[in-house]
Enzyme design. Structure first.
Site, PDB file in Angstrom:
ATOM      1  N   LYS A 144     -23.599  19.061 -37.175  1.00  0.00           N
ATOM      2  CA  LYS A 144     -22.212  19.703 -37.188  1.00  0.00           C
ATOM      3  C   LYS A 144     -21.792  19.682 -35.657  1.00  0.00           C
ATOM      4  CE  LYS A 144     -20.675  23.306 -35.921  1.00  0.00           C
ATOM      5  NZ  LYS A 144     -19.426  23.234 -34.928  1.00  0.00           N
TER       6      LYS A 144
ATOM      7  N   GLU B  79     -31.728  23.328 -26.431  1.00  0.00           N
ATOM      8  CA  GLU B  79     -31.336  22.860 -25.103  1.00  0.00           C
ATOM      9  C   GLU B  79     -30.210  23.808 -24.702  1.00  0.00           C
ATOM     10  OE1 GLU B  79     -33.040  21.063 -23.319  1.00  0.00           O
ATOM     11  OE2 GLU B  79     -34.216  19.836 -24.667  1.00  0.00           O
TER      12      GLU B  79
ATOM     13  N   CYS C   5     -24.469  20.377 -18.595  1.00  0.00           N
ATOM     14  CA  CYS C   5     -25.484  21.556 -18.328  1.00  0.00           C
ATOM     15  C   CYS C   5     -26.292  21.571 -17.170  1.00  0.00           C
ATOM     16  CB  CYS C   5     -26.556  21.454 -19.620  1.00  0.00           C
ATOM     17  SG  CYS C   5     -27.557  19.987 -19.875  1.00  0.00           S
TER      18      CYS C   5
ATOM     19  N   GLU D 118     -23.514  31.527 -15.962  1.00  0.00           N
ATOM     20  CA  GLU D 118     -23.200  30.359 -16.136  1.00  0.00           C
ATOM     21  C   GLU D 118     -21.533  30.313 -16.328  1.00  0.00           C
ATOM     22  OE1 GLU D 118     -23.866  28.149 -19.888  1.00  0.00           O
ATOM     23  OE2 GLU D 118     -24.538  26.390 -18.705  1.00  0.00           O
TER      24      GLU D 118
END
Ligand code: NAD
Length: 501
Positions: free
Chosen positions: A193, A269, A303, A405
């Protein structure tokens, strides 16, 4: 910024009718229950109508993956699968231009970046796991019990089964193949996906895999969103044997809840709020260039990007000036222009989120050393999701913009006085993905790197990867490790065989 990019003007492309991107199930392009429009972040133009998978399509994809697992694919030897992975790497390289176009269309990133990083790494991922799986050993023990019985114990690795692979939009092909290569190396079948923001390269890759000789049904792609859409339908599907996911920490938490009733393994992750620490003994030019790269590469949408930079007080002004200058030198512009260093953010929604943090930083008392807003670029770009590379001072670890973040081209510079303080500041976060230490004292480099509470700790470099080494995060940044034999462990179920001799 505007005059700079206007001078790099390329011709505005003639609008093309959006293409149709369908699900890829059992080797067939399959319509969805409805379509949604994928927009080019460079200029806001529609580029694709994407077919969203509903329950029926997800059922079909899982069934196709299950059937392929029970077919010839499931009986292939490790050597045959490794050969297949190398064929896939070759096929990716042959289709580099098409994959670059797909990746650039979806993300707006510079073509050079898509070519040198995303597509090159996609091929490298398959080659690396062909080697890793070929060299992987298994436990074996010759058992000698006190009563004199002897036995040979050995473990065989079986595939996990049908694996759901759910990936984000920032490095779409790189991160997808980072999961696909070990999943296929170990004999699994998958339902992918991709992100709703980056449906193109996954669809193209699925076709390339079949062209390369992968049996149909081994890799299937369903398009759509997360909650109440293809993502959730997949993670709650009873036919899924495990979920590997890269994305936001909050999504990881939702997926964990979704798979909990059936106790399926997960590999996560997740997000980061990565720190860099710059000691006064660092080579300043190298450190500043490294910080610019780790803060602004891919418009800060990696990331591993640095969002907190702790600088020893005696060099604080030099680092601040140097990094602000580097930020101002970045060239925003069309992806096909070789002088472009920096693309847009992925979407208007993501830009709203990042601009919200720019506003919050001002409220929290930040001094803006570079950027801080939306550039005026002209050249038909102003309907795109552009944002200025930004740098703040005047903040500390108590501020939300230093704790949450942001996932954009921005970092906060914060001074420190001692090594202990620097380590404490860097580790003062709920995340724990990556850290960088800049120092010319390598003894200190090792010492500090090892004390960082992260999965990956670099010294005097950033994003230098050996694909055999562990990749992942602690805390909110993830569960498990990818890379080398760590990936093989997630994608396989060892079975011990004990034979009395
Ligand atoms: P996201 O979590 O919003 O979406 C990632 C994927 O999950 C998409 O395909 C999305 O459709 C799907 N999804 C969303 N909700 C879901 C649900 N409830 N069930 C199933 N699927 C669902 O993340 P994003 O915005 O696409 O990506 C940015 C995030 O990814 C950042 O937090 C970044 O740090 C993180 N990231 C982490 C790594 C890493 O290796 N640690 C790498 C890249 C990106």
């Amino acid at each position: 910024m505007s005059s700079q990019t206007t001078s790099l003007r390329a011709t505005v492309p003639t609008p093309q009718p959006p293409c149709q991107l369908r699900n890829f199930i059992g080797g067939q392009a399959v319509d969805g229950v409805r379509t949604f429009t994928k927009v080019n972040p460079v200029d806001g133009s529609p580029i694709a109508e994407v077919h969203e998978a509903g329950r029926h399509e997800v059922d079909r994809a899982v069934a196709a993956a299950r059937a392929a697992l029970d077919g010839p694919w499931g009986r292939m030897s490790v050597t045959e699968r490794a050969t297949m992975l190398r064929c896939i790497a070759d096929a990716i390289e042959r289709r580099t231009d098409d994959l670059v176009a797909a990746e650039v269309g979806d993300t707006g990133k510079p073509e050079t970046l898509a070519r040198d990083l995303d597509v090159a790494r996609a091929a490298a991922n398959f080659r690396a796991f062909a080697d890793i799986v070929s060299a992987a050993g298994l436990d074996s023990f010759l058992t000698e019990l006190p009563d004199g019985r002897r036995a040979l114990n050995y473990a065989v690795r079986k595939p996990l089964g049908v694996v759901a692979v759910i990936v984000p939009w920032n490095l779409p092909l790189l991160l997808l193949t980072w999961k696909l290569a070990p999943a296929l190396a170990t004999g699994n079948t998958v339902v992918v996906k991709p992100s709703e923001e980056t449906p193109s390269s996954a669809t193209l890759l699925a076709e390339i895999l079949v062209e390369a000789g992968l049996p149909v049904g081994v890799v299937n792609v369903v398009h759509g969103f997360g909650a109440d859409s293809a993502g959730e339908l997949l993670t709650t599907h009873p036919g899924i044997d495990g979920v590997t996911f890269t994305g936001e920490s909050s999504t990881g938490s939702a997926i964990m809840r979704a798979v909990a009733p059936r106790v399926r393994p997960v590999s996560f992750e997740l997000g980061g709020k990565n720190a860099a620490v710059v000691f006064a003994d660092a080579d300043l030019d190298t450190a500043i260039a490294g910080l610019a790269r780790s803060t602004y590469l891919n418009t800060g949408q990696v990331c591993l990007c640095t969002e907190r930079i702790y600088v020893e007080r005696s060099i604080f002004a030099d680092v601040a000036d140097g990094l602000a200058e580097q930020a101002a030198r970045l060239r925003l512009g069309r992806p096909e222009n070789p002088a472009t260093t920096t693309g847009p953010l992925i979407s208007p929604q993501h830009r709203e989120k990042v601009l919200g943090y720019f506003e919050l930083a001002r409220e929290e008392g930040a001094t803006v050393l570079a950027g801080g807003g939306v550039p005026t670029l002209g050249d038909g770009l102003d309907a795109g999701s552009w944002i200025e590379p930004t740098l703040w001072t005047g903040l500390d670890n108590s501020h939300r913009v230093v704790r949450e973040e942001i996932f954009g081209p921005v970092a906060a510079l914060i001074p420190f006085d001692t090594e202990e303080e620097a380590i404490a500041l860097a580790n003062d976060t709920d995340y724990g993905l990556a850290a960088v230490t800049w120092t010319s004292d390598l003894t200190r480099g090792h010492r500090v790197a090892q004390r960082m509470r992260v999965g990956m700790s670099w010294v005097n470099t950033w994003y230098l990867r050996d694909l055999r080494s562990p990749f992942g995060g602690v805390g909110l940044s993830g569960i498990g490790r990818e890379g080398g034999h760590h990936s093989l462990e997630f994608y396989t179920e060892p079975t011990n065989v004990c034979v009395q001799l």
